[in-house]
Design a protein around this motif. Sequence first.
Motif, short mmCIF file in Angstrom:
data_model
loop_
_atom_site.label_atom_id
_atom_site.label_comp_id
_atom_site.label_asym_id
_atom_site.label_seq_id
_atom_site.Cartn_x
_atom_site.Cartn_y
_atom_site.Cartn_z
N ILE A 18 0.62 -1.32 0.16
CA ILE A 18 -0.17 0.26 -0.14
C ILE A 18 0.71 1.44 -0.39
CG2 ILE A 18 -1.43 1.42 1.33
CD1 ILE A 18 -2.73 -1.23 0.27
N LEU A 26 -5.52 4.16 5.81
CA LEU A 26 -6.39 2.99 6.11
C LEU A 26 -6.88 2.11 6.99
CD1 LEU A 26 -7.52 0.51 3.76
CD2 LEU A 26 -4.98 -0.14 3.48
N ALA A 30 -8.91 -3.26 7.02
CA ALA A 30 -9.39 -2.82 5.74
C ALA A 30 -10.07 -4.11 5.19
CB ALA A 30 -8.24 -2.55 4.81
N LEU A 32 -11.09 -5.06 1.14
CA LEU A 32 -10.70 -5.29 -0.14
C LEU A 32 -12.22 -6.26 -1.15
CD1 LEU A 32 -8.38 -5.24 -2.82
CD2 LEU A 32 -8.64 -7.38 -2.11
N LEU A 42 -10.36 -1.07 -2.00
CA LEU A 42 -9.89 -1.14 -1.03
C LEU A 42 -10.34 -0.09 0.65
CD1 LEU A 42 -8.02 -2.15 1.17
CD2 LEU A 42 -5.91 -1.47 0.21
N CYS A 79 -8.69 -7.88 5.01
CA CYS A 79 -7.34 -8.11 5.12
C CYS A 79 -6.31 -6.97 6.42
CB CYS A 79 -6.59 -7.46 3.90
SG CYS A 79 -7.48 -6.49 2.46
N ILE A 87 -1.10 -6.38 1.83
CA ILE A 87 -1.90 -6.72 1.81
C ILE A 87 -1.63 -7.79 1.35
CG2 ILE A 87 -3.05 -5.02 2.93
CD1 ILE A 87 -4.56 -5.19 -0.06
N VAL A 89 -4.19 -10.60 -1.66
CA VAL A 89 -4.96 -9.79 -2.52
C VAL A 89 -5.40 -12.00 -2.14
CG1 VAL A 89 -5.70 -9.45 -4.37
CG2 VAL A 89 -4.69 -8.28 -3.58
N THR A 105 -2.44 2.22 -8.42
CA THR A 105 -2.90 2.11 -6.72
C THR A 105 -3.28 4.11 -7.08
OG1 THR A 105 -2.17 0.45 -6.05
CG2 THR A 105 -3.25 1.82 -4.42
N ARG A 111 -11.99 5.64 -0.51
CA ARG A 111 -11.62 4.27 -0.93
C ARG A 111 -10.28 4.47 -1.58
NH1 ARG A 111 -17.07 3.35 -3.03
NH2 ARG A 111 -17.54 4.97 -1.22
#
Length: 143
Positions: A18, A26, A30, A32, A42, A79, A87, A89, A105, A111
Amino acid sequence: MLLGRYENSIDAKNRLIIPAKFRDDLGYKAILTKGLDDCLILFPMSTWEKQEQVLAGLPMSDPKTRAFKRFLYANAFECEVDKQGRILVPNNLKLAAQLEKELITIGSLDRIEIWAREKYDNDENGGKLSAEDFADFSDKYQV
């Protein structure tokens, strides 16, 4: 507030870092889930909880409400952000967003959107609006 565009990647173990600018907003946990535009979303827990309250107030008798809740919650994954700011995925979400290696990202107010770089670049920077559409939107909503 989450804003900005960052280039990052996903590793062979399906972990992504991140961007540091997003980590304070965040937090350590969080949610996802799949986004509506071939990306992943996220949510900070505080945003997710607010959204849950809104969704809880919608009528279950409405088939679109049920379908939207199903879409959002069936694909949701809680997550934790590790000490390196990563994190995990889940593979089903990685496949759904066509994430391979290179990512974009972006902060989107409350968000984070996670895009396959190629997909983001091919969709006019993640959006499907022309310059004229952006202007119309801006006029309509006074932004």
